[in-house]
Design a protein around this motif. Structure first.
Motif, short mmCIF file in Angstrom:
data_model
loop_
_atom_site.label_atom_id
_atom_site.label_comp_id
_atom_site.label_asym_id
_atom_site.label_seq_id
_atom_site.Cartn_x
_atom_site.Cartn_y
_atom_site.Cartn_z
N TYR A 1 0.85 -1.19 0.00
CA TYR A 1 0.00 0.00 0.00
C TYR A 1 0.88 1.23 0.00
CZ TYR A 1 -3.03 3.74 1.66
OH TYR A 1 -3.68 4.94 1.77
N TRP B 1 -2.76 0.63 -4.02
CA TRP B 1 -2.79 -0.69 -3.38
C TRP B 1 -2.66 -1.77 -4.44
CZ3 TRP B 1 -7.27 -3.94 -1.04
CH2 TRP B 1 -6.77 -4.80 -0.03
N GLN C 1 -2.71 -5.99 -4.66
CA GLN C 1 -2.87 -7.30 -4.04
C GLN C 1 -3.06 -8.30 -5.16
OE1 GLN C 1 -5.27 -9.91 -0.69
NE2 GLN C 1 -5.73 -7.73 -0.85
N GLU D 1 -6.75 4.85 4.84
CA GLU D 1 -6.19 3.66 4.21
C GLU D 1 -7.16 2.48 4.26
OE1 GLU D 1 -2.55 0.47 5.09
OE2 GLU D 1 -2.36 2.55 5.74
N ASN D 2 -7.80 2.24 5.38
CA ASN D 2 -8.71 1.11 5.49
C ASN D 2 -9.93 1.25 4.60
OD1 ASN D 2 -7.11 -0.34 7.28
ND2 ASN D 2 -8.07 0.54 9.09
N ASP D 3 -10.44 2.47 4.46
CA ASP D 3 -11.57 2.70 3.56
C ASP D 3 -11.16 2.40 2.12
OD1 ASP D 3 -13.10 3.44 5.69
OD2 ASP D 3 -13.02 5.60 5.28
N LYS E 1 -8.83 0.32 1.16
CA LYS E 1 -8.69 -1.14 1.03
C LYS E 1 -10.05 -1.83 1.00
CE LYS E 1 -4.04 -1.48 2.99
NZ LYS E 1 -3.20 -1.98 4.11
N ASP E 2 -11.04 -1.25 1.67
CA ASP E 2 -12.38 -1.81 1.59
C ASP E 2 -12.89 -1.80 0.14
OD1 ASP E 2 -12.51 -2.29 4.31
OD2 ASP E 2 -13.66 -0.48 4.77
N TYR F 1 -10.97 -4.55 -1.68
CA TYR F 1 -11.36 -5.90 -1.26
C TYR F 1 -12.71 -6.29 -1.85
CZ TYR F 1 -12.20 -9.97 1.68
OH TYR F 1 -12.46 -11.24 2.13
N THR G 1 -7.18 -11.09 1.06
CA THR G 1 -7.30 -10.57 2.41
C THR G 1 -7.82 -9.14 2.38
OG1 THR G 1 -6.09 -10.10 4.46
CG2 THR G 1 -4.87 -9.88 2.41
N SER G 2 -8.60 -8.78 3.39
CA SER G 2 -9.17 -7.42 3.42
C SER G 2 -8.15 -6.37 3.77
CB SER G 2 -10.32 -7.36 4.42
OG SER G 2 -9.88 -7.64 5.74
N ARG G 3 -7.06 -6.78 4.41
CA ARG G 3 -6.02 -5.83 4.80
C ARG G 3 -4.64 -6.33 4.35
NH1 ARG G 3 -9.89 -3.28 5.04
NH2 ARG G 3 -10.78 -2.13 6.78
#
Length: 369
Positions: free
Chosen positions: A314, A325, A327, A347-349, A351-352, A355, A367-369
């Motif tokens: 990331y 990101w 993956q 960052e988490n939003d 990645k959501d 994902y 993986t979600s993260r």
């Protein structure tokens, strides 16, 4: 390469599909993926360009504007994106190339070589190895690499700045994990010293030329016919707010750690080249991603997860709203390369979003993260 740009009054959406005859996706599956990705980006109020890889077939899908004021759409051929920390694995790969090339010479080195060989005045250099830099276990905790100092640095001056910054800063324990751009800027200096050439020249000969990349370069080399995008903020109520961009001065501060610009399509080609023998072969890649100094699942610029079946990284850049990101499955057959230029700076939003797309590509694989 088939490129379709939809000229609409709503935010521009683009789809680029690279068809490989042996794995040609049906028109219906590509259309389904295009619609799903576009709707997912819209639902989360993000904008950008995503390379979708499904069963080995890459498809680039873009949504919204790269430059709202000039109505330049994401996916436009003239737009190349900041890779941010996704560049680090490329720097790591160059180090492995040099480990191989310098074997049995007076410049021979390995992951265990102390960096005092190249940085005799750097604090604690006699205890820090090349592997420590590659795994962020050098104990270096000096900050400030992404605070724009408003000065355009040469590679050499940027490296000298981080050496001085480390020397005047507190240090952590060698062997403990602290993610820090400084580690990869110091690796850039090692590449320069070992080759007698700039990082820029090494990137050109070791990566760009080998893969015949046409839309990948360092910030200072962006051609006049191309442009980097503007980044924007959105909290869900309005789009294209609080515009910002990567300034030349900021890019110049982080050579080898975040000054590479590319497209999702070409970054995917780089990932493939890390194991197919073009940049590295599988054994080299395994060396890079399984260094003995690693204390997390991070090694050489990537995180490996799910029993090494997934590779991730990331990136973001201070003072902008970019989010990058990657993956992918380790065989490069499924996954995403996602370059966003409108986010909510979370960052988490981000990645959501990725994902959700990954689950649509191949459920219960990522993986979600």
């Amino acid at each position: 390469m088939i490129t379709i740009i939809l000229a609409l009054s709503i935010p521009i959406m683009a789809i680029n599909t690279c068809l490989q005859p042996a794995h040609a996706a049906t028109d219906s599956s590509q259309t389904d993926m295009y619609t799903f990705v576009r709707n997912t980006l819209a639902k989360h109020h993000v904008r950008g360009s995503v390379e979708i890889i499904e069963d080995g077939v890459p498809q680039e899908i873009s949504y919204g504007y790269a430059w709202y004021g000039k109505k330049i759409g994401n996916g436009d051929p003239q737009v190349i994106y900041p890779s941010a920390s996704l560049q680090k694995v490329i720097t790591g790969a160059m180090i492995v190339q040099l480990i191989n090339e310098k074997s049995d010479t007076d410049q021979e080195f390995s992951q265990y070589t102390k960096i005092s060989r190249w940085y005799p005045t750097l604090k604690n250099a006699g205890n820090i190895t090349v592997g420590n830099l590659l795994t962020h276990t050098s104990g270096i905790i000096a900050t400030g690499t992404e605070i724009d100092r408003g000065y355009n640095y040469s590679e050499a001056n940027a490296i000298n700045w981080v050496v001085n910054n480390v020397n005047r800063s507190a240090s952590g324990k060698v062997g403990s994990y602290h993610y820090n751009n400084t580690n990869y800027i110091l690796l850039t200096g090692i590449i320069r010293q070992l080759t007698g050439k700039s990082y820029d020249a090494n990137l050109q000969s070791r990566v760009i030329d080998k893969l015949d990349l046409e839309n990948t370069c360092l910030y200072q080399d962006i051609p006049k016919a191309q442009t980097d995008p503007i980044s924007y903020y959105s909290n869900g109520s309005k789009n294209y707010q609080n515009s910002s961009y990567v300034k030349k001065s900021l890019a110049s501060q982080i050579p080898g750690a975040g000054n590479l610009f590319t497209t999702p399509e070409e970054y995917y080609k780089i990932q493939v080249g890390l194991t197919d023998g073009t940049i590295l072969d599988k054994s080299d890649f395994n060396y890079l991603t399984h260094l003995n100094s690693k204390v997390t699942n991070y090694s050489g610029g990537l995180y490996l997860k799910n029993d090494d079946n997934l590779k991730l990284a990331y990136g973001s850049l201070n003072g902008t709203h970019f989010g990058t990101w990657v993956q992918l499955t380790s065989d490069n057959q499924n996954g995403i390369v996602m370059f966003l230029n409108q986010t909510d700076d979370n960052e988490n939003d981000e990645k959501d979003v990725g994902y959700e797309i990954l689950q649509h590509i191949k459920a219960d694989t990522f993986t979600s993260r």
